[in-house]
Design a protein around this motif. Structure first.
Motif, PDB file in Angstrom:
ATOM      1  N   GLN A 183       0.847  -1.201   0.000  1.00 34.39           N
ATOM      2  CA  GLN A 183       0.000   0.000   0.000  1.00 34.39           C
ATOM      3  C   GLN A 183       0.875   1.241   0.000  1.00 34.39           C
ATOM      4  O   GLN A 183       2.012   1.192   0.459  1.00 34.39           O
ATOM      5  N   PRO A 184       0.350   2.361  -0.481  1.00 33.88           N
ATOM      6  CA  PRO A 184       1.126   3.606  -0.440  1.00 33.88           C
ATOM      7  C   PRO A 184       1.590   3.899   0.984  1.00 33.88           C
ATOM      8  O   PRO A 184       0.793   3.858   1.919  1.00 33.88           O
ATOM      9  N   GLY A 185       2.873   4.162   1.119  1.00 33.12           N
ATOM     10  CA  GLY A 185       3.419   4.528   2.420  1.00 33.12           C
ATOM     11  C   GLY A 185       3.666   3.363   3.359  1.00 33.12           C
ATOM     12  O   GLY A 185       4.114   3.553   4.490  1.00 33.12           O
ATOM     13  N   MET A 209      16.992   9.534  -1.746  1.00 34.28           N
ATOM     14  CA  MET A 209      15.901  10.435  -1.372  1.00 34.28           C
ATOM     15  C   MET A 209      15.908  11.709  -2.206  1.00 34.28           C
ATOM     16  O   MET A 209      14.862  12.355  -2.362  1.00 34.28           O
ATOM     17  N   ALA A 210      17.075  12.067  -2.750  1.00 38.20           N
ATOM     18  CA  ALA A 210      17.155  13.262  -3.590  1.00 38.20           C
ATOM     19  C   ALA A 210      16.264  13.136  -4.817  1.00 38.20           C
ATOM     20  O   ALA A 210      15.841  14.129  -5.403  1.00 38.20           O
ATOM     21  N   MET A 211      15.972  11.895  -5.210  1.00 38.59           N
ATOM     22  CA  MET A 211      15.112  11.679  -6.380  1.00 38.59           C
ATOM     23  C   MET A 211      13.629  11.779  -6.005  1.00 38.59           C
ATOM     24  O   MET A 211      12.771  11.621  -6.854  1.00 38.59           O
ATOM     25  N   GLN A 216      12.658   7.263  10.185  1.00 38.62           N
ATOM     26  CA  GLN A 216      12.399   8.705  10.144  1.00 38.62           C
ATOM     27  C   GLN A 216      12.219   9.193   8.705  1.00 38.62           C
ATOM     28  O   GLN A 216      11.301   9.969   8.401  1.00 38.62           O
ATOM     29  N   VAL A 217      13.096   8.731   7.809  1.00 36.59           N
ATOM     30  CA  VAL A 217      13.007   9.119   6.406  1.00 36.59           C
ATOM     31  C   VAL A 217      11.657   8.701   5.833  1.00 36.59           C
ATOM     32  O   VAL A 217      10.984   9.457   5.136  1.00 36.59           O
ATOM     33  N   ARG A 218      11.225   7.499   6.178  1.00 41.14           N
ATOM     34  CA  ARG A 218       9.953   6.988   5.688  1.00 41.14           C
ATOM     35  C   ARG A 218       8.831   7.881   6.186  1.00 41.14           C
ATOM     36  O   ARG A 218       7.939   8.300   5.447  1.00 41.14           O
ATOM     37  N   SER A 248       6.695   4.471   0.185  1.00 36.98           N
ATOM     38  CA  SER A 248       6.576   3.070   0.565  1.00 36.98           C
ATOM     39  C   SER A 248       7.978   2.472   0.585  1.00 36.98           C
ATOM     40  O   SER A 248       8.849   2.914  -0.156  1.00 36.98           O
ATOM     41  N   VAL A 249       8.165   1.467   1.419  1.00 41.93           N
ATOM     42  CA  VAL A 249       9.481   0.833   1.484  1.00 41.93           C
ATOM     43  C   VAL A 249       9.304  -0.676   1.324  1.00 41.93           C
ATOM     44  O   VAL A 249       8.437  -1.279   1.946  1.00 41.93           O
TER      45      VAL A 249
END
Lengths: 266, 297
Positions: free
Chosen positions: A36-38, A154-156, A184-186, A192-193
């Protein structure tokens, strides 16, 4: 700009290495997976179970032998910056400064240097890396390098982060630190990871959902929802309960994978 | 100590360590230079001794003090200006000769490097090119540049071109094979990072493949530098009409042993400086590589 959300959908995904040859190997066998998203999904399994292969297929670096993979409803036919991958080995380019490494993807898009540097500075700061912009990757520790690699991804502004045992080469303390950073980044990016690991602790510390793989050929043995509060408390009873459950789920598979490796070596 | 003094000491500390490092390098360079001088002095001294005792043929093996004694009389053999024109100054004559040889080597090396990079890349990228070109290339590679000498004269006659061509042949095949193996050795992770970030083929080549293979290629090129330096002399000896090789051939034909050794000294020194210059170039270009692989760290 499409309304990318970061949803992934795999249907009947199969990968056979060396199809039609004597050494034919069924790596991933007919798996279905939705992210799922996120959502933070961890793929957990013994080494050689095909979890990394599935990840490469989602990244578009490998194509499935059968089945479809969709990212935001679009079939995946190759790699794309909406799905950034972070690798196990240090993947920073040694000929670029840390700032240029983080800005590498932006440079491919033609973003001017000053802007790239600004983005790199901000991202590195959120990863706890101040004042390394002009350093050389070799001057950083393993943990710092991996954080810079995350900043580069993450720059992308990817909607999906694909991570292939990114902390496997790090010591336990550094690992725990980096797990906090990635959580934290998420949180901040909402991406999504999809995260591959063979560490049960890592899976419990990070995941919303854990997909447990069987030994080869890779199939899903179980999908476990993790309903622990964040930040995760490794001393809580619920944490231990989940941990033990995963140990039980994996035990047979680890034995089987081990036996097969022994057999193959003989 | 006052507070201000303490602070200034603290600030000065990194500079002091830089100065110490500089001193350390200075001492290291001085020691290296001393060995250098000792080694050359030993060699020249033995030669002089053997000659003075009379063990060496007096005319055929003139020692350094004889062939280095009269620079301007040696230099007149280096002057290739037409008879009737004023003779160039000795230093000018010698340096233009050296420069002519040097430029031929550099031209051959640059052309060979560029052409091998293109060929190697095409072979590594396209299966058809690989199939059609590589077998022939591996057959041509072991042929010594010396065997190419007649071909280069058939093709280019007399002048700069055959000498440049010989140097080119001397590096082209080796460098092409090196380029292929270097490209095949580029880390998959490096390539995949660029791919997942949406790099085009061209961007992958320029920004990932080239910096990955450059250290190995320059190292191979440097190993072939001496070979190129020898080959150009041969080409010049046979028929270019100028250059250090031509001077050596002239000395041989006129039985001028003193001139032979004088030219050999220049050849050795220039070759040494060429290698040193290349080292410097490598260091600048490959700043991220450790010194053991030719880099500047």
């Amino acid at each position: 700009m499409t309304t990318a959300t970061g949803a992934l959908r795999c249907r009947g995904v199969t990968k056979i290495w060396g199809e039609g040859t004597a050494g034919e190997l069924l790596a991933v066998d007919n798996v279905d997976l939705d992210v799922q998203p996120g959502e933070f999904v961890v793929m957990l399994g013994p080494s050689g179970c095909g979890k990394s292969t599935l990840l490469s297929m989602v990244a578009g670096l490998e194509l499935p032998t059968a089945g479809v993979i969709e990212a935001d409803g679009e079939p995946v036919s190759g790699p794309g910056p909406d799905r950034c991958m972070i690798f196990q080995q240090s993947s920073l380019y040694p000929w670029l400064s840390v700032a240029d490494n983080v800005g590498f993807g932006l440079r491919l898009r033609g973003v001017p240097k000053a802007e790239r540097r600004e983005v790199a500075r901000k991202l590195l700061r959120t990863m706890g890396l101040a004042d390394v912009l002009d350093k050389h990757p070799d001057e950083l520790s393993g943990g710092m390098r991996q954080r810079a690699a995350i900043a580069r991804a993450m720059a992308m502004r990817p909607r999906v982060l694909l991570m292939d045992e990114p902390f496997a080469a790090l010591d336990v303390q550094t690992r725990a630190k980096l797990q906090n950073y990635i959580a934290q980044v998420r949180e901040e990016s909402g991406a999504s990871v999809l995260f591959v690991t063979h560490s049960i602790d890592e899976a419990v510390a990070l995941a919303d959902r854990i997909v447990v793989f069987t030994a080869r050929p890779g199939r899903f043995k179980a999908i476990v929802d993790v309903e622990l509060d964040r930040p995760r408390d490794p001393r809580s009873a619920a944490y231990h309960e989940l941990h033990d459950r995963l140990v039980d789920l994996l035990a047979d598979e680890v034995d089987r994978a081990f036996a097969e490796q022994e057999r193959a070596a003989r | 100590m006052s507070r201000a003094a303490e602070i200034s000491v603290a600030v000065a500390a990194p500079q002091a360590s830089a100065a110490r490092r500089r001193r350390w390098w200075g001492r290291k360079a001085a020691v290296a230079a001393a060995w250098w001088v000792a080694s050359v002095a030993l060699f020249a001294g033995l030669w002089e001794l053997v000659w003075a005792i009379g063990w060496a043929p007096q005319l055929l093996l003139p020692p350094p003090h004889i062939f280095l004694r009269d620079f301007s009389s040696q230099a007149k053999y280096f002057d290739t200006s037409d008879i009737g024109r004023a003779q160039a100054a000795p230093l000018v004559a010698v340096s233009t000769t050296i420069l002519a040889t040097l430029l031929r080597v550099l031209a051959g090396l640059s052309l060979g490097f560029a052409a091998s990079l293109v060929t190697g890349t095409l072979i590594a990228q396209f299966r058809v090119v690989r199939g059609l070109v590589l077998p022939t290339l591996t057959l041509l590679a072991p042929i010594s540049p010396i065997a190419w000498l007649p071909v280069s004269i058939f093709l280019f006659g007399i002048g700069n071109a055959p000498a440049v061509f010989m140097v080119f042949v001397g590096v082209y095949f080796v460098m092409t094979l090196a380029t292929i193996s270097q490209i095949n050795g580029v880390s998959d992770t490096y390539l995949n990072v660029a791919r997942t970030m949406g790099a085009t083929r061209r961007q992958m080549f320029v920004q990932v493949v080239v910096p990955s293979i450059l250290p190995g290629l320059l190292q191979t090129l440097r190993l072939n530098l001496f070979g190129a330096w020898m080959v150009v002399l041969l080409a010049e000896a046979v028929g270019v009409g100028s250059g250090l090789g031509q001077v050596v051939m002239l000395a041989r034909n006129t039985f001028n042993a003193s001139l032979v050794f004088f030219a050999m000294t220049l050849i050795g020194l220039t070759g040494y400086l060429l290698d040193m210059g290349f080292r410097q170039l490598q260091r600048r270009l490959l700043w991220w590589q450790p010194a053991s692989t030719g880099g500047g760290r």
